[in-house]
Design an enzyme around this catalytic site. Structure first.
Site, short mmCIF file in Angstrom:
data_model
loop_
_atom_site.label_atom_id
_atom_site.label_comp_id
_atom_site.label_asym_id
_atom_site.label_seq_id
_atom_site.Cartn_x
_atom_site.Cartn_y
_atom_site.Cartn_z
N GLU A 1 42.32 36.65 37.98
CA GLU A 1 43.99 37.07 37.81
C GLU A 1 44.47 36.26 38.53
O GLU A 1 45.49 37.92 38.65
CB GLU A 1 42.59 38.69 37.66
CG GLU A 1 41.64 38.77 37.23
CD GLU A 1 41.25 40.68 37.23
OE1 GLU A 1 40.87 40.72 36.37
OE2 GLU A 1 41.22 40.94 37.87
C1 LIG Z 1 37.06 38.95 39.85
C2 LIG Z 1 36.51 40.24 39.24
O1 LIG Z 1 35.95 40.96 38.50
N1 LIG Z 1 38.44 41.06 39.25
C3 LIG Z 1 38.72 42.20 39.05
N2 LIG Z 1 37.61 42.58 37.39
C4 LIG Z 1 37.47 43.54 37.34
C5 LIG Z 1 36.90 44.37 38.59
C6 LIG Z 1 36.59 46.32 37.26
O2 LIG Z 1 35.66 46.01 36.84
C7 LIG Z 1 37.89 44.36 39.57
O3 LIG Z 1 38.77 45.24 39.06
C8 LIG Z 1 37.60 42.93 39.78
O4 LIG Z 1 38.96 43.22 40.78
#
Ligand SMILES: CC(=O)N[C@H]1NC[C@H](CO)[C@H](O)[C@@H]1O
Length: 482
Positions: free
Chosen positions: A284
């Site tokens: 992200e």
């Molecule tokens: C690799 C990943 O999962 N990154 C983010 N995605 C959503 C997650 C919550 O469900 C967390 O915020 C996490 O930091």
């Protein structure tokens, strides 16, 4: 053979007969086989014997036992291992295979029988070598005793990797001795919401005695807001209308000082965490701040990246992967930075056609860990145990060699809505469904209906062992949680 209640995950082969034997604490002991390479004093096995004696006889205290000293117990579980790695750490290819025969020396009678055991033969080994649980100690701080309790529950489920997502945007609780300001300025509280070096060592040694690897994750270049509190000039200043806006974005990839910092931080982390793997994150990354910064744009031109900021992200990750491989670590990264680094492993986490992504990574010849179907942090009406049980990690078109690159999976318990008050019931027993998918034989564990009574029994066992596992459905346990 009748069903063996409460055995979870299901062993690869288990046959039990109706022949049953009384089991009393006075008549039971673990011992080392004559041919065993490990002998008394073997830290891991001595500790395991103590632990399992208490688990088998939960309400028995040694204090009132005068017979403990007697040598030839009628019921001896003999432990024989063919190599003595008692004082080492579990590694990625440590053998977890066991052949178990209960030795019954003689059948002298003992008074006050309370336990019985049916004569059982077990042959067991895991289907996947990497069976992980991710805990996020940044969105909410988890006290060390909560982490240790989770390690107990993980061991009961045969999970063998604790993926410690230790820092992230909201807080930096890891107390670095190289950069003490990271936690003193980046933790929620510099004294009460940090992990000291001895806290980290305690988690690692507690995990080691349970055959659990500790895989640290220092996620970058995104998810690093808290890093900027204790390390100035690390994050990219975002610009608005040609001047700094006052907000900061991902780690600044255009400054040499960034890589000097990363080298010193990962030098420390590589020494503190003994596992040969390290997770570098990479998920992200919001490119807009990089795009807004004139110095970053100039760097792009100099590097010949044009305006393709994904190239800048890959450049950054390549530098960090090189830093950690210099310290003899193999890197794991989230799928976002999936690139053709032969030295990295990819963790697939996004929803959608996650098996398409697994196939893509495997076809590139990289090892892959599957997390997508096991995001337990996001409860929902359909997010029950059956959803996590009916996951087929290898249900993609590929060669056997490509399928062998899927080394396992991971249950993710992110911390946005989770802290010590609700971690255990949100994790257990639903994560046990993934535990059986990752440990047991696929064909023998494909029916939700067959698994349900066994998982209900196992949930009650977890309760009796002090794990606040939530109920699966209507029912009761002999030992309700009080
Ligand atoms: C690799 C990943 O999962 N990154 C983010 N995605 C959503 C997650 C919550 O469900 C967390 O915020 C996490 O930091």
């Amino acid at each position: 053979p009748h069903t063996v209640e409460g055995v979870w995950p299901l062993p690869q082969a288990i046959t039990s007969s109706t022949e049953r034997y009384p089991l009393t604490p006075q008549a039971f002991c673990f011992s080392y086989g004559r041919r065993s390479a490990a002998r008394p004093g073997c830290s891991v096995l001595d500790a395991a014997s103590e632990r399992y004696f208490s688990l088998i006889f939960p309400d028995y205290t040694y204090a009132n036992d005068v017979l403990r000293l007697s040598e030839n117990k009628p019921f001896t579980v003999e432990i024989s291992v063919d190599h003595d790695d008692c004082d080492s750490y579990p590694m990625e290819n440590s053998s977890e295979k066991c052949k178990d025969q209960l030795m019954l020396l003689d059948d002298t009678f003992w008074s006050c029988y309370r336990y019985f055991v049916n004569k059982t033969k077990i042959e067991d080994f895991p289907r996947f070598q990497f069976r992980g649980i991710l805990l996020d100690t940044s969105r909410h701080y988890l006290p060390v005793k909560t982490i240790l309790k989770s390690l107990d529950a993980m061991a009961y489920n045969k999970f063998n990797v604790f993926h410690w997502h230790i820092v992230d945007d909201p807080s930096f609780p890891y107390q670095s001795h190289t950069f003490p300001d990271l936690s003193s300025k980046g933790a929620f509280h510099p004294m009460t919401h940090i992990y000291t070096q001895s806290d980290v060592r305690r988690v690692i040694s507690y995990a080691r005695l349970r055959g659990i690897r500790v895989l640290p994750e220092f996620d970058s270049p995104g998810h690093t807001k808290s890093w900027g509190k204790g390390q100035s000039d690390l994050l990219t200043p975002c610009y608005k209308g040609g001047i700094p806006s006052g907000t900061f974005g991902p780690v600044n990839p255009a400054l040499p000082s960034t890589y000097q910092f990363m080298e010193r931080l990962f030098k420390e982390v590589s020494a503190v965490f003994p596992d040969s793997y390290i997770h570098l994150g990479g998920d992200e990354v919001d490119l807009s701040c990089w795009r807004s910064n004139p110095y970053v744009r100039a760097f792009m031109q100099k590097m010949g990246f044009g305006v393709d900021f994904a190239k800048l992200e890959a450049f950054y990750m390549e530098k960090v992967v090189n830093i950690t491989s210099f310290f003899n670590k193999t890197s794991i990264v989230w799928q976002d930075v999936f690139d053709y680094h032969e030295r990295v492993m990819v963790e697939v986490w996004k929803e959608g056609c996650y098996l398409c992504e697994v196939r893509r990574v495997a076809k590139a010849g990289l090892r892959v860990i599957l997390a997508s179907p096991w995001y337990l942090d996001q409860p929902g009406p359909t997010h029950n145990w059956a959803r996590y049980y009916t996951v087929w990690p290898l249900a993609f078109k590929g060669t056997e060699e490509q399928k062998s690159l899927v080394i396992g999976g991971e249950v993710c318990m992110w911390g946005e809505y989770v802290d010590a008050t609700n971690l255990a019931p949100r994790l257990w027993p639903r994560a046990s469904a993934a535990a059986e998918r990752l440990w047991s034989n696929e064909k023998q564990t494909s029916s939700v209906d067959k698994a349900f009574p066994r998982l209900q029994d196992f949930r009650c066992i977890l309760l009796r062992r002090g794990i606040q596992a939530e109920p699966l459905y209507v029912g009761h346990c002999k030992h309700e949680y009080h």
